[in-house]
Scaffold this motif. Structure first.
Motif, PDB file in Angstrom:
ATOM      1  N   LEU A 113      32.268  41.463  29.039  1.00  0.00           N
ATOM      2  CA  LEU A 113      33.446  41.596  29.899  1.00  0.00           C
ATOM      3  C   LEU A 113      34.693  41.096  29.170  1.00  0.00           C
ATOM      4  N   GLN A 114      34.605  39.934  28.556  1.00  0.00           N
ATOM      5  CA  GLN A 114      35.751  39.363  27.840  1.00  0.00           C
ATOM      6  C   GLN A 114      36.210  40.285  26.712  1.00  0.00           C
ATOM      7  N   GLU A 115      35.263  40.782  25.927  1.00  0.00           N
ATOM      8  CA  GLU A 115      35.602  41.657  24.799  1.00  0.00           C
ATOM      9  C   GLU A 115      36.240  42.962  25.249  1.00  0.00           C
ATOM     10  N   ASN A 116      35.943  43.398  26.464  1.00  0.00           N
ATOM     11  CA  ASN A 116      36.469  44.658  26.985  1.00  0.00           C
ATOM     12  C   ASN A 116      37.807  44.484  27.708  1.00  0.00           C
ATOM     13  N   GLY A 117      38.253  43.238  27.897  1.00  0.00           N
ATOM     14  CA  GLY A 117      39.511  43.009  28.613  1.00  0.00           C
ATOM     15  C   GLY A 117      39.341  42.787  30.098  1.00  0.00           C
ATOM     16  N   ASN A 118      38.123  42.514  30.548  1.00  0.00           N
ATOM     17  CA  ASN A 118      37.865  42.199  31.954  1.00  0.00           C
ATOM     18  C   ASN A 118      37.918  40.689  32.123  1.00  0.00           C
ATOM     19  N   LYS A 119      38.284  40.239  33.311  1.00  0.00           N
ATOM     20  CA  LYS A 119      38.119  38.825  33.636  1.00  0.00           C
ATOM     21  C   LYS A 119      36.630  38.560  33.807  1.00  0.00           C
ATOM     22  N   VAL A 130      22.347  36.280  46.227  1.00  0.00           N
ATOM     23  CA  VAL A 130      23.232  36.021  45.088  1.00  0.00           C
ATOM     24  C   VAL A 130      24.097  37.258  44.960  1.00  0.00           C
ATOM     25  N   SER A 131      25.379  37.048  44.780  1.00  0.00           N
ATOM     26  CA  SER A 131      26.325  38.144  44.652  1.00  0.00           C
ATOM     27  C   SER A 131      27.148  37.943  43.381  1.00  0.00           C
ATOM     28  N   VAL A 132      27.436  39.033  42.693  1.00  0.00           N
ATOM     29  CA  VAL A 132      28.301  38.966  41.524  1.00  0.00           C
ATOM     30  C   VAL A 132      29.360  40.055  41.645  1.00  0.00           C
ATOM     31  N   THR A 133      30.593  39.683  41.320  1.00  0.00           N
ATOM     32  CA  THR A 133      31.714  40.618  41.340  1.00  0.00           C
ATOM     33  C   THR A 133      32.265  40.750  39.932  1.00  0.00           C
ATOM     34  N   LEU A 134      32.366  41.989  39.464  1.00  0.00           N
ATOM     35  CA  LEU A 134      32.923  42.278  38.151  1.00  0.00           C
ATOM     36  C   LEU A 134      34.281  42.922  38.339  1.00  0.00           C
ATOM     37  N   PRO A 135      35.334  42.300  37.834  1.00  0.00           N
ATOM     38  CA  PRO A 135      36.662  42.902  37.958  1.00  0.00           C
ATOM     39  C   PRO A 135      36.879  43.997  36.913  1.00  0.00           C
ATOM     40  N   LYS A 136      37.659  44.997  37.282  1.00  0.00           N
ATOM     41  CA  LYS A 136      37.986  46.100  36.374  1.00  0.00           C
ATOM     42  C   LYS A 136      38.788  45.585  35.190  1.00  0.00           C
ATOM     43  N   SER A 137      38.642  46.223  34.047  1.00  0.00           N
ATOM     44  CA  SER A 137      39.368  45.812  32.842  1.00  0.00           C
ATOM     45  C   SER A 137      40.869  45.860  33.076  1.00  0.00           C
ATOM     46  N   GLU A 138      41.558  44.850  32.608  1.00  0.00           N
ATOM     47  CA  GLU A 138      43.011  44.815  32.712  1.00  0.00           C
ATOM     48  C   GLU A 138      43.652  45.779  31.721  1.00  0.00           C
ATOM     49  N   LYS A 139      42.892  46.266  30.742  1.00  0.00           N
ATOM     50  CA  LYS A 139      43.400  47.228  29.758  1.00  0.00           C
ATOM     51  C   LYS A 139      43.286  48.657  30.270  1.00  0.00           C
ATOM     52  N   PHE A 140      42.486  48.880  31.323  1.00  0.00           N
ATOM     53  CA  PHE A 140      42.179  50.229  31.774  1.00  0.00           C
ATOM     54  C   PHE A 140      43.273  50.787  32.640  1.00  0.00           C
TER      55      PHE A 140
END
Length: 140
Positions: A113-119, A130-140
């Motif tokens: 995620l970090q390498e792709n520009g996501n938080k 258990v829940s996980v949320t992946l934010p969209k890349s800030e570069k996209f």
């Protein structure tokens, strides 16, 4: 298959890095989504009839699985501590080639995620899920 699912929901596009070079950026990195989805399948509580839920929104992906943290794992030591509610499922995923190394999936996903520009992915722990949320890349 899992790869077909990911092909259908993840998007990539070129982003200008320099005047002569573009870089491919994904809205959500494939490795991170794959790792976290497999984690949900591997660590879920199979005594529950509730499904693993995968939701793709415009700005985030949410993965929810039944069963809270297990054994020695707590919010304070997650993801460094590992414990396996379903050791046979975990071993089967490894033998089938879906898992490379035990205890690294969440850390590898966060790095992707970090390498792709996501938080960073955000985890929520409850006794029942258990829940996980992946934010969209800030570069996209």
């Amino acid at each position: 298959s899992l790869d077909a699912l990911l092909d259908g929901i993840l998007e990539a596009r070129p982003v200008r890095v320099t005047t002569l070079r573009d870089e491919t950026v994904w809205d959500f990195p494939r490795q991170a989504v794959r790792e976290l989805l497999l984690n949900a399948i591997s660590h879920r509580n199979y005594e529950s009839n509730a499904p693993v839920r995968f939701h793709r929104f415009a700005e985030r992906i949410e993965i929810n699985n039944p069963g809270g943290l297990y054994g020695e794992v707590s919010p304070a030591n997650f993801p460094r501590q590992t414990d396996y509610r379903n050791p046979i499922v975990a071993e089967a995923l490894k033998v089938l080639g879906y898992v490379n190394r035990f205890g690294r999936g969440v850390l590898d996903a966060q790095q992707a995620l970090q390498e792709n520009g996501n938080k960073a992915a955000v985890f929520t722990f409850d006794p029942a899920f258990v829940s996980v949320t992946l934010p969209k890349s800030e570069k996209f």
